[in-house]
Design a protein around this motif. Structure first.
Motif, PDB file in Angstrom:
ATOM      1  N   ALA A 118       0.840  -1.203   0.000  1.00 56.86           N
ATOM      2  CA  ALA A 118       0.000   0.000   0.000  1.00 56.86           C
ATOM      3  C   ALA A 118       0.875   1.253   0.000  1.00 56.86           C
ATOM      4  N   GLU A 119       1.885   1.274   0.839  1.00 62.07           N
ATOM      5  CA  GLU A 119       2.772   2.433   0.918  1.00 62.07           C
ATOM      6  C   GLU A 119       3.500   2.662  -0.412  1.00 62.07           C
ATOM      7  N   ARG A 120       3.998   1.587  -1.021  1.00 61.70           N
ATOM      8  CA  ARG A 120       4.704   1.708  -2.296  1.00 61.70           C
ATOM      9  C   ARG A 120       3.797   2.289  -3.371  1.00 61.70           C
ATOM     10  N   LEU A 121       2.569   1.795  -3.442  1.00 62.82           N
ATOM     11  CA  LEU A 121       1.628   2.295  -4.446  1.00 62.82           C
ATOM     12  C   LEU A 121       1.287   3.762  -4.209  1.00 62.82           C
ATOM     13  N   LEU A 122       1.096   4.135  -2.963  1.00 62.00           N
ATOM     14  CA  LEU A 122       0.761   5.530  -2.664  1.00 62.00           C
ATOM     15  C   LEU A 122       1.916   6.468  -2.978  1.00 62.00           C
ATOM     16  N   ILE A 123       3.127   6.017  -2.752  1.00 61.32           N
ATOM     17  CA  ILE A 123       4.299   6.815  -3.118  1.00 61.32           C
ATOM     18  C   ILE A 123       4.352   6.989  -4.636  1.00 61.32           C
ATOM     19  N   GLU A 124       4.023   5.934  -5.380  1.00 60.59           N
ATOM     20  CA  GLU A 124       3.976   6.039  -6.846  1.00 60.59           C
ATOM     21  C   GLU A 124       2.912   7.049  -7.288  1.00 60.59           C
ATOM     22  N   VAL A 125       1.751   6.997  -6.647  1.00 65.11           N
ATOM     23  CA  VAL A 125       0.674   7.942  -6.981  1.00 65.11           C
ATOM     24  C   VAL A 125       1.139   9.373  -6.740  1.00 65.11           C
ATOM     25  N   LEU A 126       1.766   9.604  -5.595  1.00 67.84           N
ATOM     26  CA  LEU A 126       2.201  10.959  -5.255  1.00 67.84           C
ATOM     27  C   LEU A 126       3.366  11.419  -6.129  1.00 67.84           C
ATOM     28  N   ALA A 127       4.135  10.489  -6.656  1.00 66.79           N
ATOM     29  CA  ALA A 127       5.181  10.874  -7.610  1.00 66.79           C
ATOM     30  C   ALA A 127       4.549  11.387  -8.903  1.00 66.79           C
ATOM     31  N   GLN A 128       3.419  10.799  -9.286  1.00 68.77           N
ATOM     32  CA  GLN A 128       2.701  11.249 -10.486  1.00 68.77           C
ATOM     33  C   GLN A 128       1.975  12.564 -10.237  1.00 68.77           C
ATOM     34  N   ASP A 129       1.391  12.692  -9.037  1.00 71.75           N
ATOM     35  CA  ASP A 129       0.606  13.890  -8.717  1.00 71.75           C
ATOM     36  C   ASP A 129       0.810  14.247  -7.251  1.00 71.75           C
ATOM     37  N   PRO A 130       1.826  15.052  -6.941  1.00 66.21           N
ATOM     38  CA  PRO A 130       2.125  15.406  -5.548  1.00 66.21           C
ATOM     39  C   PRO A 130       0.972  16.109  -4.827  1.00 66.21           C
ATOM     40  N   GLY A 131       0.054  16.662  -5.556  1.00 62.39           N
ATOM     41  CA  GLY A 131      -1.060  17.370  -4.936  1.00 62.39           C
ATOM     42  C   GLY A 131      -2.295  16.524  -4.710  1.00 62.39           C
ATOM     43  N   TYR A 132      -2.219  15.220  -4.959  1.00 64.17           N
ATOM     44  CA  TYR A 132      -3.386  14.348  -4.820  1.00 64.17           C
ATOM     45  C   TYR A 132      -3.661  14.104  -3.335  1.00 64.17           C
ATOM     46  N   HIS A 133      -4.597  14.868  -2.806  1.00 63.29           N
ATOM     47  CA  HIS A 133      -4.874  14.902  -1.366  1.00 63.29           C
ATOM     48  C   HIS A 133      -5.262  13.531  -0.808  1.00 63.29           C
ATOM     49  N   SER A 134      -6.126  12.816  -1.489  1.00 67.28           N
ATOM     50  CA  SER A 134      -6.587  11.517  -0.997  1.00 67.28           C
ATOM     51  C   SER A 134      -5.419  10.545  -0.808  1.00 67.28           C
ATOM     52  N   ALA A 135      -4.496  10.525  -1.744  1.00 61.59           N
ATOM     53  CA  ALA A 135      -3.338   9.642  -1.626  1.00 61.59           C
ATOM     54  C   ALA A 135      -2.446  10.072  -0.465  1.00 61.59           C
ATOM     55  N   ARG A 136      -2.299  11.364  -0.275  1.00 58.01           N
ATOM     56  CA  ARG A 136      -1.492  11.866   0.833  1.00 58.01           C
ATOM     57  C   ARG A 136      -2.106  11.454   2.179  1.00 58.01           C
ATOM     58  N   VAL A 137      -3.422  11.593   2.299  1.00 63.37           N
ATOM     59  CA  VAL A 137      -4.133  11.197   3.527  1.00 63.37           C
ATOM     60  C   VAL A 137      -4.003   9.687   3.742  1.00 63.37           C
ATOM     61  N   ASN A 138      -4.171   8.918   2.675  1.00 67.90           N
ATOM     62  CA  ASN A 138      -4.056   7.464   2.790  1.00 67.90           C
ATOM     63  C   ASN A 138      -2.646   7.041   3.186  1.00 67.90           C
ATOM     64  N   LEU A 139      -1.636   7.703   2.643  1.00 68.33           N
ATOM     65  CA  LEU A 139      -0.262   7.368   3.010  1.00 68.33           C
ATOM     66  C   LEU A 139      -0.006   7.666   4.478  1.00 68.33           C
ATOM     67  N   ARG A 140      -0.494   8.791   4.939  1.00 75.18           N
ATOM     68  CA  ARG A 140      -0.352   9.123   6.360  1.00 75.18           C
ATOM     69  C   ARG A 140      -1.016   8.051   7.229  1.00 75.18           C
ATOM     70  N   ALA A 141      -2.199   7.611   6.835  1.00 73.60           N
ATOM     71  CA  ALA A 141      -2.927   6.593   7.596  1.00 73.60           C
ATOM     72  C   ALA A 141      -2.177   5.266   7.599  1.00 73.60           C
ATOM     73  N   VAL A 142      -1.654   4.870   6.449  1.00 74.18           N
ATOM     74  CA  VAL A 142      -0.910   3.604   6.354  1.00 74.18           C
ATOM     75  C   VAL A 142       0.320   3.656   7.240  1.00 74.18           C
ATOM     76  N   ARG A 143       0.977   4.768   7.269  1.00 74.37           N
ATOM     77  CA  ARG A 143       2.195   4.884   8.088  1.00 74.37           C
ATOM     78  C   ARG A 143       1.909   4.966   9.583  1.00 74.37           C
ATOM     79  N   LYS A 144       0.716   5.364   9.961  1.00 73.97           N
ATOM     80  CA  LYS A 144       0.360   5.465  11.382  1.00 73.97           C
ATOM     81  C   LYS A 144      -0.092   4.156  11.991  1.00 73.97           C
ATOM     82  N   VAL A 145      -0.572   3.241  11.176  1.00 72.14           N
ATOM     83  CA  VAL A 145      -1.105   1.970  11.683  1.00 72.14           C
ATOM     84  C   VAL A 145       0.011   1.172  12.331  1.00 72.14           C
ATOM     85  N   LYS A 146      -0.260   0.693  13.523  1.00 67.89           N
ATOM     86  CA  LYS A 146       0.719  -0.124  14.232  1.00 67.89           C
ATOM     87  C   LYS A 146       0.253  -1.572  14.214  1.00 67.89           C
ATOM     88  N   LEU A 147       1.189  -2.453  13.982  1.00 65.75           N
ATOM     89  CA  LEU A 147       0.849  -3.892  13.974  1.00 65.75           C
ATOM     90  C   LEU A 147       0.960  -4.466  15.351  1.00 65.75           C
TER      91      LEU A 147
END
Length: 86
Positions: A57-86
């Motif tokens: 998920a993180e890899r895909l979101l980084i790819e999305v943001l590389a294509q469009d750094p302003g894509y808010h939904s992907a930025r929010v999703n990346l933040r959420a993925v990085r906050k989740v603790k296992l």
């Protein structure tokens, strides 16, 4: 069907019923039809995150943001993925 919008909608419906592998398959089909459709890649990242594969998920979101750094939904999703603790 060969309509990327249809495949994208089916993928979203699969997420709603927690069929994450099916959703991922539909997002992949969407991206084969329309490779630059970043909304599909963002959705696929969500599906991977929901099934517990945070690295993909993180890899895909980084790819999305590389294509469009302003894509808010992907930025929010990346933040959420990085906050989740296992």
């Amino acid at each position: 069907p060969w309509d990327y919008r249809y495949r994208f909608q089916v993928a979203g419906a699969n997420i709603m019923i927690r069929e994450y592998d099916q959703a991922i398959g539909e997002y992949q089909a969407t991206l084969r039809l329309f490779p630059t459709f970043i909304e599909a890649k963002n959705g696929m990242a969500v599906a991977y995150a929901l099934k517990g594969d945070r690295r993909t998920a993180e890899r895909l979101l980084i790819e999305v943001l590389a294509q469009d750094p302003g894509y808010h939904s992907a930025r929010v999703n990346l933040r959420a993925v990085r906050k989740v603790k296992l």
